[in-house]
Design a protein around this motif. Structure first.
Motif, PDB file in Angstrom:
ATOM      1  N   TYR A  97       5.373   7.595  33.270  1.00 18.50           N
ATOM      2  CA  TYR A  97       5.654   6.219  32.369  1.00 18.50           C
ATOM      3  C   TYR A  97       4.861   6.648  31.223  1.00 18.50           C
ATOM      4  O   TYR A  97       3.615   6.907  31.535  1.00 18.50           O
ATOM      5  N   GLN A 122       9.040  -1.851  30.120  1.00 16.75           N
ATOM      6  CA  GLN A 122       9.035  -2.339  31.440  1.00 16.75           C
ATOM      7  C   GLN A 122       7.613  -2.853  31.706  1.00 16.75           C
ATOM      8  O   GLN A 122       6.595  -2.843  30.997  1.00 16.75           O
ATOM      9  N   CYS A 179       7.013  -9.441  41.597  1.00 13.91           N
ATOM     10  CA  CYS A 179       7.324  -8.277  42.482  1.00 13.91           C
ATOM     11  C   CYS A 179       8.244  -8.715  43.607  1.00 13.91           C
ATOM     12  O   CYS A 179       8.293  -9.777  44.065  1.00 13.91           O
ATOM     13  N   THR A 180       8.773  -7.845  44.220  1.00 17.45           N
ATOM     14  CA  THR A 180       9.800  -8.166  45.277  1.00 17.45           C
ATOM     15  C   THR A 180       9.042  -8.624  46.710  1.00 17.45           C
ATOM     16  O   THR A 180       9.675  -9.314  47.502  1.00 17.45           O
ATOM     17  N   THR A 181       7.844  -8.266  46.666  1.00 10.01           N
ATOM     18  CA  THR A 181       6.935  -8.379  48.012  1.00 10.01           C
ATOM     19  C   THR A 181       6.278  -9.561  47.622  1.00 10.01           C
ATOM     20  O   THR A 181       5.842 -10.142  46.743  1.00 10.01           O
ATOM     21  N   GLN A 239       2.900  -2.000  40.746  1.00 11.90           N
ATOM     22  CA  GLN A 239       4.358  -2.438  41.181  1.00 11.90           C
ATOM     23  C   GLN A 239       5.286  -2.758  39.911  1.00 11.90           C
ATOM     24  O   GLN A 239       5.064  -3.408  39.140  1.00 11.90           O
ATOM     25  N   LEU A 240       6.261  -1.721  39.772  1.00 12.27           N
ATOM     26  CA  LEU A 240       7.134  -1.850  38.613  1.00 12.27           C
ATOM     27  C   LEU A 240       7.961  -3.249  38.883  1.00 12.27           C
ATOM     28  O   LEU A 240       8.725  -3.126  40.041  1.00 12.27           O
ATOM     29  N   ILE A 241       8.232  -4.068  38.190  1.00 16.12           N
ATOM     30  CA  ILE A 241       8.932  -5.433  38.422  1.00 16.12           C
ATOM     31  C   ILE A 241      10.540  -5.003  37.985  1.00 16.12           C
ATOM     32  O   ILE A 241      10.715  -4.605  36.996  1.00 16.12           O
ATOM     33  N   ASN A 242      11.285  -5.283  38.802  1.00 12.73           N
ATOM     34  CA  ASN A 242      12.748  -5.000  38.596  1.00 12.73           C
ATOM     35  C   ASN A 242      13.204  -5.621  37.436  1.00 12.73           C
ATOM     36  O   ASN A 242      13.077  -6.863  37.363  1.00 12.73           O
ATOM     37  N   ASP A 243      14.267  -4.933  36.871  1.00 12.38           N
ATOM     38  CA  ASP A 243      15.359  -5.714  35.814  1.00 12.38           C
ATOM     39  C   ASP A 243      14.675  -6.248  34.503  1.00 12.38           C
ATOM     40  O   ASP A 243      15.335  -7.118  33.838  1.00 12.38           O
ATOM     41  N   ARG A 268      13.219  -5.304  31.004  1.00 16.35           N
ATOM     42  CA  ARG A 268      13.304  -4.061  29.794  1.00 16.35           C
ATOM     43  C   ARG A 268      13.127  -5.081  28.441  1.00 16.35           C
ATOM     44  O   ARG A 268      13.295  -6.370  28.180  1.00 16.35           O
ATOM     45  N   CYS A 293       8.012 -16.160  36.225  1.00 14.94           N
ATOM     46  CA  CYS A 293       7.902 -16.312  37.643  1.00 14.94           C
ATOM     47  C   CYS A 293       6.669 -16.764  38.100  1.00 14.94           C
ATOM     48  O   CYS A 293       5.764 -17.167  37.222  1.00 14.94           O
TER      49      CYS A 293
END
Length: 516
Positions: free
Chosen positions: A149, A169, A183-185, A194-198, A200, A225
């Motif tokens: 990255y 990202q 994050c998903t967790t 942690q890469l945050i999903n979705d 851009r 969030c």
């Protein structure tokens, strides 16, 4: 207090309990004293946490001072903890820094090799070292992003850390007690990036009060969030009133209004997620004269600037008319240049002007809730101070906005342009209408629809503009105008100068994607 004087020397003054002024002690400083160690270092930026300060030089080197014991010790000499600024080193070499950010007790730096280093308190994993012992990191430590990255910027908040990549990202790590890391967790502490999903295209991150906002300036989208409080559990007496207004704004969503995406309560405060618009009419008014190379106090507008001003007014009238023609009608009650924003999405029917700040707006039928004196004094109709406000109160505000937009003296509005141009009669007619909008009796004022219906009397046609011999030359000048204007006139954001060029292209139907 730390400041850089005109000789590029750094001075400290005031509170110094942790030695953060870098003067060799931790005593109060009553008069400015120079940090002699930084003389000739060409300091350009100063950053601070709660008890420490970072200095950045023009050569991208870093110096640190303040409470660096335990949390920020970059030297084995513990007696130097309160003394003088000392250079920060990474792996025995001087740091070349592209970006830097400070949290309460930690630091992140981005090097010219797109590597991120962090050090300081790691109590909540905010260094991203993957160390589950959460011990303080006393020297800069390279952070692993587990992939190829290209990091372009870093952001620290109290105990949270974020890194943005070149394609927008976002990585996040640190204290996640309100899920503000996105994050998903749901872990309370995240000790590695942690890469945050979705996500851009993100260009900016802001965090606080248990929530984080991610801004995409290209699409004007804001993502949020964090902690959302159950709205049904609120007992605040203002809750119903505020939610009703917000729900109303969501219901009347339109290209004429800044879009409201969602809302929530947190600690008795209402938070609203809405469309991001970086440019206001107030800023456009400030920039308009220098963009068109005009001295506002002594020179008149050319037909090009007058045409642009008329088109902005036309869109403003259409926005307010939209509100007034809803059932029941909606009154804005605080129209002023600050609350009129410029959208940059040129796909929406070539529309730019959007209304915002509906904190005082109400349905016209709810007369018993109107507050006398609502709005901003200069733009507020007289009857509002008697507790009476109708749609004509918004028209009154528009009259004063026109005076700002057309750089007009309201005491002598028509004398300035009389017989000066072949279109001077249109300006004079517009000023007659402005006088009508300011009538003491609101019944005597025209509606927005009536003013729009008369636009052929006061506005210039696009064919008149494109027929001017210097039209193409002026467009070309506007396209490159930012090269000639001082930074304090235009600011550093490209939309501050690009707007005028894009606006004229669209409104005169000369827009071509190849022009950019």
């Amino acid at each position: 207090m730390l400041f850089i004087n005109s000789d590029n020397r750094v001075h400290g003054l005031g509170a110094n309990a942790y030695g953060s002024l870098g003067l060799g002690h931790n005593q109060w400083v009553s008069e400015p004293q120079e940090l002699v160690e930084l003389r000739d270092k060409q300091i350009t930026d100063i950053f601070n946490g709660k008890k420490f300060v970072i200095f950045k030089t023009s050569d991208n080197f870093l110096y640190i001072c303040g409470d660096i014991s335990k949390k920020f010790c970059t030297t084995s000499d513990v007696n130097a903890r309160y003394l003088r600024p000392m250079i920060v080193q990474i792996d025995g070499t001087d740091v070349l820094v592209d970006d830097i950010s400070c949290g309460s007790y930690h630091i992140l730096v981005l090097t010219n090799k797109h590597e991120v280093y962090g050090w300081g308190s790691n109590r909540f994993g905010q260094i991203g070292s993957r160390d589950t012992k959460f011990e303080d990191i006393n020297t800069p430590k390279l952070i692993d992003f587990n992939g190829n990255y290209c990091i372009k910027s870093v952001r620290c908040f109290e105990h949270q850390s974020f890194a943005l990549t070149s394609d927008g990202q976002v990585f996040s790590w640190g204290y996640n007690h309100n899920n503000q890391l996105g994050c998903t967790t749901s872990s309370e502490i995240i000790c590695r990036p942690q890469l945050i999903n979705d996500l851009r295209g993100i260009t900016s991150v802001q965090s606080g009060a248990g929530n984080t906002f991610f801004i995409n300036t290209a699409t004007n989208d804001i993502y949020v969030c964090g902690q959302y409080v159950d709205k049904n559990s609120k007992t605040n007496p203002l809750y119903e009133k505020l939610v009703n207004k917000t729900n109303r704004n969501l219901t009347i969503a339109s290209i004429n209004l800044v879009t409201v995406y969602s809302y929530w309560f947190y600690k008795n405060n209402l938070y609203i997620s809405m469309e991001y618009c970086s440019l206001s009419l107030k800023k456009v008014i400030q920039l308009k004269a220098p963009v068109f190379s005009r001295q506002p106090d002594s020179e008149l507008m050319t037909c090009m600037e007058y045409y642009l001003s008329c088109e902005i007014l036309r869109e403003l009238l259409d926005c307010v008319r939209y509100l007034h023609e809803l059932q029941p009608p909606v009154l804005h009650r605080d129209l002023k240049p600050d609350n009129i924003l410029i959208g940059q999405n040129i796909s929406e029917n070539n529309r730019f002007v959007k209304l915002c700040d509906f904190g005082l707006s109400v349905d016209e039928t709810v007369c018993d809730t109107l507050l006398s004196g609502a709005g901003t004094q200069l733009y507020t109709a007289r009857e509002a101070y008697d507790g009476c406000y109708t749609a004509k109160g918004d028209v009154y505000s528009i009259g004063f906005i026109v005076c700002d937009l057309f750089d007009t003296d309201i005491n002598n509005p028509r004398d300035r342009y009389s017989d000066y141009y072949d279109w001077s009669d249109k300006y004079c007619r517009l000023m007659q209408i402005v006088g009508q909008t300011m009538q003491g009796s609101y019944d005597a004022r025209p509606t927005c629809a009536q003013i729009i219906d008369q636009q052929s009397d006061w506005a210039l046609d696009s064919r008149y503009i494109t027929g001017q011999l210097d039209f193409n030359d002026i467009l070309e000048q506007l396209k490159h105008r930012e090269r000639d204007l001082r930074e304090d006139e235009l600011g550093t954001e490209p939309e501050f100068w690009e707007f005028f060029y894009t606006f004229l292209l669209l409104k005169t139907n000369c827009y071509n994607l190849n022009t950019f």
